[in-house]
Design a protein around this motif. Structure first.
Motif, PDB file in Angstrom:
ATOM      1  N   VAL A 177      12.493  12.160  -0.472  1.00  0.00           N
ATOM      2  CA  VAL A 177      13.166  11.640  -1.461  1.00  0.00           C
ATOM      3  C   VAL A 177      12.198  11.179  -2.572  1.00  0.00           C
ATOM      4  N   PRO A 178      12.334  11.771  -3.750  1.00  0.00           N
ATOM      5  CA  PRO A 178      13.273  12.544  -4.407  1.00  0.00           C
ATOM      6  C   PRO A 178      12.779  14.017  -4.150  1.00  0.00           C
ATOM      7  N   GLU A 179      13.857  15.142  -4.065  1.00  0.00           N
ATOM      8  CA  GLU A 179      13.550  16.292  -3.913  1.00  0.00           C
ATOM      9  C   GLU A 179      12.943  17.019  -5.183  1.00  0.00           C
ATOM     10  N   PRO A 180      12.205  17.984  -5.026  1.00  0.00           N
ATOM     11  CA  PRO A 180      11.797  18.660  -6.113  1.00  0.00           C
ATOM     12  C   PRO A 180      12.503  18.652  -7.354  1.00  0.00           C
ATOM     13  N   ASP A 181      12.161  18.467  -8.669  1.00  0.00           N
ATOM     14  CA  ASP A 181      12.919  18.653  -9.789  1.00  0.00           C
ATOM     15  C   ASP A 181      14.069  17.905  -9.742  1.00  0.00           C
ATOM     16  N   ALA A 182      14.401  16.757  -9.117  1.00  0.00           N
ATOM     17  CA  ALA A 182      15.548  15.794  -8.878  1.00  0.00           C
ATOM     18  C   ALA A 182      15.714  15.111 -10.152  1.00  0.00           C
ATOM     19  N   VAL A 238      -0.739   4.477  -6.101  1.00  0.00           N
ATOM     20  CA  VAL A 238       0.325   3.681  -6.111  1.00  0.00           C
ATOM     21  C   VAL A 238      -0.045   2.571  -4.956  1.00  0.00           C
ATOM     22  N   GLY A 239      -0.301   1.301  -5.157  1.00  0.00           N
ATOM     23  CA  GLY A 239      -0.534   0.169  -4.286  1.00  0.00           C
ATOM     24  C   GLY A 239      -1.586   0.640  -3.071  1.00  0.00           C
ATOM     25  N   ALA A 240      -1.513   0.155  -2.036  1.00  0.00           N
ATOM     26  CA  ALA A 240      -2.632   0.267  -1.158  1.00  0.00           C
ATOM     27  C   ALA A 240      -2.273   1.288  -0.100  1.00  0.00           C
ATOM     28  N   PRO A 241      -2.938   1.737   0.738  1.00  0.00           N
ATOM     29  CA  PRO A 241      -2.637   2.777   1.738  1.00  0.00           C
ATOM     30  C   PRO A 241      -1.873   2.044   2.909  1.00  0.00           C
ATOM     31  N   THR A 242      -0.744   2.624   3.632  1.00  0.00           N
ATOM     32  CA  THR A 242       0.186   1.870   4.227  1.00  0.00           C
ATOM     33  C   THR A 242       0.556   2.825   5.314  1.00  0.00           C
ATOM     34  N   ARG A 243       1.168   2.180   6.509  1.00  0.00           N
ATOM     35  CA  ARG A 243       1.833   3.245   7.438  1.00  0.00           C
ATOM     36  C   ARG A 243       3.350   3.413   7.178  1.00  0.00           C
ATOM     37  N   SER A 244       3.876   2.636   6.449  1.00  0.00           N
ATOM     38  CA  SER A 244       5.163   2.875   6.220  1.00  0.00           C
ATOM     39  C   SER A 244       5.516   3.901   5.442  1.00  0.00           C
ATOM     40  N   PRO A 245       6.332   4.918   5.567  1.00  0.00           N
ATOM     41  CA  PRO A 245       6.882   6.116   4.981  1.00  0.00           C
ATOM     42  C   PRO A 245       7.756   5.743   3.681  1.00  0.00           C
ATOM     43  N   VAL A 246       7.987   4.471   3.317  1.00  0.00           N
ATOM     44  CA  VAL A 246       8.856   4.654   2.207  1.00  0.00           C
ATOM     45  C   VAL A 246       8.214   3.577   1.131  1.00  0.00           C
ATOM     46  N   PHE A 247       8.077   3.890  -0.143  1.00  0.00           N
ATOM     47  CA  PHE A 247       7.445   3.423  -1.458  1.00  0.00           C
ATOM     48  C   PHE A 247       8.615   3.161  -2.388  1.00  0.00           C
ATOM     49  N   PRO A 248       8.680   1.939  -2.591  1.00  0.00           N
ATOM     50  CA  PRO A 248       9.493   1.470  -3.782  1.00  0.00           C
ATOM     51  C   PRO A 248       8.831   1.601  -5.030  1.00  0.00           C
ATOM     52  N   LEU A 249       9.537   2.176  -6.127  1.00  0.00           N
ATOM     53  CA  LEU A 249       8.740   2.269  -7.287  1.00  0.00           C
ATOM     54  C   LEU A 249       9.670   1.686  -8.298  1.00  0.00           C
ATOM     55  N   ALA A 250       9.270   0.818  -9.398  1.00  0.00           N
ATOM     56  CA  ALA A 250      10.241   0.131 -10.347  1.00  0.00           C
ATOM     57  C   ALA A 250       9.775   0.453 -11.893  1.00  0.00           C
ATOM     58  N   THR A 251      10.977   0.226 -12.402  1.00  0.00           N
ATOM     59  CA  THR A 251      10.467   0.309 -13.984  1.00  0.00           C
ATOM     60  C   THR A 251       9.832   1.489 -14.461  1.00  0.00           C
ATOM     61  N   LEU A 252      10.342   2.724 -13.931  1.00  0.00           N
ATOM     62  CA  LEU A 252       9.819   4.052 -14.277  1.00  0.00           C
ATOM     63  C   LEU A 252      10.076   4.283 -15.756  1.00  0.00           C
ATOM     64  N   ASP A 253       9.303   4.811 -16.387  1.00  0.00           N
ATOM     65  CA  ASP A 253       9.456   5.363 -17.896  1.00  0.00           C
ATOM     66  C   ASP A 253      10.455   6.630 -17.751  1.00  0.00           C
ATOM     67  N   ARG A 254      11.337   6.700 -18.697  1.00  0.00           N
ATOM     68  CA  ARG A 254      12.057   7.881 -18.854  1.00  0.00           C
ATOM     69  C   ARG A 254      11.391   9.114 -18.994  1.00  0.00           C
ATOM     70  N   GLY A 255      11.781  10.175 -18.511  1.00  0.00           N
ATOM     71  CA  GLY A 255      11.001  11.327 -18.739  1.00  0.00           C
ATOM     72  C   GLY A 255      10.472  12.077 -17.194  1.00  0.00           C
TER      73      GLY A 255
END
Length: 208
Positions: A83-88, A122-139
């Motif tokens: 997630v997200p899939e390519p071109d989503a 984005v952030g530091a290396p982690t063992r978690s496979p989940v990365f929350p991103l916030a306030t992404l610009d449109r585009g």
């Protein structure tokens, strides 16, 4: 074996390799072999064939260095962004997104995921496979993820994968949910600068 020949053989055995052999006939008529030349011209030098004796010195054997042990490099058969899939297309008013990755086998001990957004870490290396991103610009944006070991060496990396963010404008948000008096300066789409002027309750009395 004739006596002179026997004497010559014994002399050759006892002489060093670099010695010379001389022969002459003594007063009794005997043939004499010696390594000492006599004064005068009656002693003749004997021409000897070159020796084929080999040195019995120790032979140096060169030991080959032991082969370096083979170290198995960890291998991942799969690394991808779920997630997200390519071109989503992501439709979120705040531009938020939770990126999810997966690998086969699961992340090995000492390894970490590392996420890149538009080529930037984005952030530091982690063992978690989940990365929350916030306030992404449109585009349109690009995502990629990699697996690194404890020494930060890259073991696997995905190609860049595009996705698109759609965010309604502030005006569109106000149309969907109009700003109330208590919303101005509180909701992002209701900034104070856009607050309309307040209407006065005092009736207008024309000047006479």
């Amino acid at each position: 074996m004739p006596k002179p020949a026997l004497l010559l053989a014994l002399l050759l055995v006892t002489l060093p390799a670099a010695a010379e052999v001389y022969t002459y006939v003594d007063e009794s008529g005997n043939r004499v072999f010696t390594d000492q030349p006599r004064s005068g011209n009656d002693a003749k030098r004997v021409e000897l064939a070159p020796s084929n004796a080999m040195s019995a010195g120790p032979v140096a054997i060169r030991a080959e260095p032991p082969a370096a042990p083979t170290v198995a490099v960890p291998h991942y058969s799969l690394l991808r962004i779920l997630v997200p899939e390519p071109d989503a297309t992501i439709r979120d008013g705040d531009g938020n997104l939770i990126v999810t990755v997966t690998s086969e086998p699961n992340l090995l001990p000492g390894h970490n995921y590392r996420l890149y957004l538009d080529g930037k870490l984005v952030g530091a290396p982690t063992r978690s496979p989940v990365f929350p991103l916030a306030t992404l610009d449109r585009g349109t944006h690009q995502l990629s993820v990699e697996i690194i070991d404890a020494g930060n060496a890259v073991l696997e990396r995905t190609p860049s994968q595009p996705f698109h963010v759609q965010r309604p404008s502030l005006a569109q948000k106000r149309n969907v949910r109009p700003c109330l008096e208590a919303d101005w300066g509180v909701r992002p789409e209701c900034p104070l600068k856009d607050k309309p002027p307040e209407k006065s309750d005092i009736p207008f009395i024309p000047f006479i």
